[in-house]
Design an enzyme around this catalytic site. Sequence first.
Site, short mmCIF file in Angstrom:
data_model
loop_
_atom_site.label_atom_id
_atom_site.label_comp_id
_atom_site.label_asym_id
_atom_site.label_seq_id
_atom_site.Cartn_x
_atom_site.Cartn_y
_atom_site.Cartn_z
N ARG A 1 0.02 -2.56 12.25
CA ARG A 1 -0.56 -3.55 11.34
C ARG A 1 -0.99 -2.93 10.01
NH1 ARG A 1 -1.43 -8.33 13.57
NH2 ARG A 1 -2.96 -8.86 11.94
N ASP B 1 11.07 -11.95 -2.90
CA ASP B 1 10.41 -10.72 -3.33
C ASP B 1 9.12 -10.55 -2.54
OD1 ASP B 1 9.49 -8.51 -4.58
OD2 ASP B 1 9.23 -9.41 -6.55
N GLU C 1 0.83 -1.21 0.00
CA GLU C 1 0.00 0.00 0.00
C GLU C 1 0.86 1.26 0.00
OE1 GLU C 1 -0.57 2.09 3.05
OE2 GLU C 1 -0.64 0.65 4.72
N HIS D 1 12.63 -1.04 -7.84
CA HIS D 1 12.01 -2.14 -7.11
C HIS D 1 13.07 -2.84 -6.26
CE1 HIS D 1 9.53 -5.34 -5.83
NE2 HIS D 1 10.17 -6.27 -6.52
N CYS E 1 7.63 -1.76 -1.70
CA CYS E 1 8.78 -2.67 -1.68
C CYS E 1 9.87 -2.25 -0.70
CB CYS E 1 9.35 -2.84 -3.09
SG CYS E 1 10.04 -1.34 -3.84
#
Length: 291
Positions: free
Chosen positions: A78, A140, A53, A123, A83
């Site tokens: 939580r 990943d 998110e 990434h 990434c």
Amino acid sequence: MTEADTRRDDRWLGEDLDLDAYLARIGYDGPRTASVDTLRALVRGHTTTIPFENLEIILGRGIPLELDALQDKLIRRRRGGYCFENVGVFAAVLERFGFGVSGLSGRVTYGALATGAIRPATHALLRVTTPDDDRVWICDVGFGFGPLEPFELVDGRGEFTLGDWRYRLERRADDTDGALWVLFQFGRDGWIDRYTFTENPQYRIDYAVGNHFVSTSPRSPFTTRPFLQRFLPEVHHVLDDVTLTAEYPDGTAHSRELEPGELPKVLTEVFDIDLDESDAAILVTMPWRAD
């Protein structure tokens, strides 16, 4: 800068991690040993529990990568992350377990064919080894679309499955960076190359630079609208702006458009994210569409 500070720069600060809290967060209660079986279980637990998110950006806040801030967000509150956040925590976990961990950088090509644009290598993923095995694994946990398990970095592997999801790994020559690896994934558009990566090591400072671009640049897809993912063994949920999509391992998918007022409920029920009232109120006003 002291010698001790320098040594910390090329590590993931696993000693500063609240490991018990992290393992409780992902529901892992297995052995705390640096084995391949443990690695598989940790990747699966993290990937299926912690969503992808970018809401902090949409809510007008930054994305700090200091380990304590990451623990507060992903573990104590939580929430999820993208990434750089997921990898920062997961690398610290693996280091604490005794795995060999190196950061890698990938160039996302997923969805880039339509524009032909070359995207920056922003990434983050991990190269991982175990003490008693000479195989190299790629973990990943921050792409939002799996894989559910680590995959072995080996040339000529071709198509493979992790759970019910299908992948393909290819090794290509690259004049600048040596070996260039390409990971493909099968989905609703058939076989799509999702990113390329090399084995050039990346450090926390490298991720800080990439994170600045991803979280602040108007060219970054994560500054323009909410983008969330929840990856489970049987379904991949995606919220892109106000379009909610469910994708399945056989390539089928279905989507629907949400009303802004539905967003907080969908975040809770689909993505396991509970915003407080003030943040939920900001989100339903759709501030990213202010222009």
